[in-house]
Write an enzyme that holds these catalytic residues in place. Sequence first.
Site, PDB file in Angstrom:
ATOM      1  N   TYR A   1      13.409 -22.898  21.670  1.00  0.00           N
ATOM      2  CA  TYR A   1      14.305 -22.048  22.817  1.00  0.00           C
ATOM      3  C   TYR A   1      15.659 -22.213  22.428  1.00  0.00           C
ATOM      4  CZ  TYR A   1      16.081 -21.348  27.284  1.00  0.00           C
ATOM      5  OH  TYR A   1      16.707 -20.677  28.330  1.00  0.00           O
TER       6      TYR A   1
ATOM      7  N   ASN B   1      28.555 -32.378  20.718  1.00  0.00           N
ATOM      8  CA  ASN B   1      27.328 -31.799  21.110  1.00  0.00           C
ATOM      9  C   ASN B   1      25.945 -32.866  21.132  1.00  0.00           C
ATOM     10  OD1 ASN B   1      24.918 -29.573  19.724  1.00  0.00           O
ATOM     11  ND2 ASN B   1      24.839 -30.028  21.652  1.00  0.00           N
ATOM     12  N   GLY B   2      25.561 -33.079  22.094  1.00  0.00           N
ATOM     13  CA  GLY B   2      24.573 -34.332  22.198  1.00  0.00           C
ATOM     14  C   GLY B   2      24.852 -35.105  23.479  1.00  0.00           C
TER      15      GLY B   2
ATOM     16  N   CYS C   1      25.629 -28.131  24.794  1.00  0.00           N
ATOM     17  CA  CYS C   1      26.847 -27.438  24.533  1.00  0.00           C
ATOM     18  C   CYS C   1      26.716 -26.748  23.056  1.00  0.00           C
ATOM     19  CB  CYS C   1      28.029 -28.695  24.310  1.00  0.00           C
ATOM     20  SG  CYS C   1      27.276 -30.248  24.308  1.00  0.00           S
TER      21      CYS C   1
ATOM     22  N   GLY D   1      25.823 -22.929  26.377  1.00  0.00           N
ATOM     23  CA  GLY D   1      26.619 -23.568  27.499  1.00  0.00           C
ATOM     24  C   GLY D   1      27.328 -22.456  28.220  1.00  0.00           C
TER      25      GLY D   1
END
Length: 486
Positions: A260, A120-121, A17, A43
Amino acid sequence: MTLTTSPYDDDHLHEECAIYGIFGTSDAAAHTALGLHALQHRGQEAAGIVATDGTTFNVHRGLGHVGENFGEDNQEVMDQLVGHSAIGHTRYSTTGETALRNVQPLFADLEFGGFALCHNGNLTNALQVREGLVRQGSIFQSTMDTEVIIHLIARSRRASVVDRLVEAMNQVEGGYSLICMSKDTLIGLRDPFGVRPLVLGKIGDAYILCSETCGLDIIGADFVRDINPGELVVIDAKGVRSFFPFRPRPSRFCIFEYIYFARPDSMVEGHSVYAARKGIGAELANESGVDADVVVPVPDSGVPAAIGYAEASGLPFELGIIRNHYVGRTFIQPTDKVRHLGVKLKHNANRGQLEGKRVILVDDSIVRGTTSTKIVEMVRQAGATEVHMRIASPPTTHSCFYGVDTPERSKLLAAQMSVEEMAEKIGVDSLAFISIDGLYRAMGEAARNNDVPQFCDACFTGDYPISLTDYTGGRTRQLSLLAEAS
């Protein structure tokens, strides 16, 4: 048959996300939509925005890309998202049915008023906490770990929103960045290890919190600084205030952000992502050089590392593979014969740069190995006399539990095979990965410190910095991040 995940998918790990929040501008929702657009790479399957004018909270959430939900064809949606403050979220789903009830930001009317949250996580004890809350009478509306935080805040007897949030977060574990919003406050928070990123920016009198600096660049905002591990920032009419409510821990930022996840034009934790990837490629060339004629990236993620490899090796860099950027992740494929056309829907060989040459292919990672096999076959069919693959990360041998969509360990090729066996499987003349110490050197560290590693590198080493409470017996019990519970 309609597929929700392409079999021609790039076979990379996927960030789950992006989060975005802004306080202090009449165009808060529009700024947030633009910021999410810049963060779309984190995302691609759902997006949402919550905005408030201090009295009313306005919400729109939907499946699909940011532009499909908040683009020029949805002006009526944007017109409804009025307010001086807004937060937004975009997500990549795990397996299972995507469901609107699981799209963030989450919103709830609590004792103190409206409250919105995006995350996020991943919380590594979310299932355990959830089960306890359900026993005490809590009713959950989603299958997300994020909803646990809402319930903990709702049950807190602390006086302020910030104190309630701190009490809630002291009951959970994991790698996370959060952005929360009440009627008059924007709050940002990173976990004590700083696994997931969060930055602070400013445009005019408005302050911004978001996952990466590219989310600031798109609206012309200035980067102020990274939010520190374990830091909580409160943004309101008084400005920005900073707190450190948790016990300090050594920083363990996710090193895969550099390899990445993050966009190449972002600055992350003081490093240019593009420069970091070039440096990783250069170190890879120094460690595993081979006689060849040309260096070719597997686009798009392998490009910066391939440039660094080519410069360090003195070999020419060529775009020997061309990517079709108009292939979506969801499409119709009517027959198995079409399915077996494989990777050519997304990639095609540039024969003139490959025929009769010894080729070094550079990619960022190998996960299952499916795409690598198809890429190598395509390059050989284009006339390459030798194909050597070089990977700008160490072998991915362990699953991530901190917010990255990773296959089970049994499906990770490097967890099941030696490098030599992998090379034979994907059909290359040679295969080499950057070493873990080489990766650290590329990031400006002398080597990995086994006592206190500078990054979270658990996907390569199995060294998990945060306890995995919901992981038992080699089987994950974690809540899905955008999936219906099975």
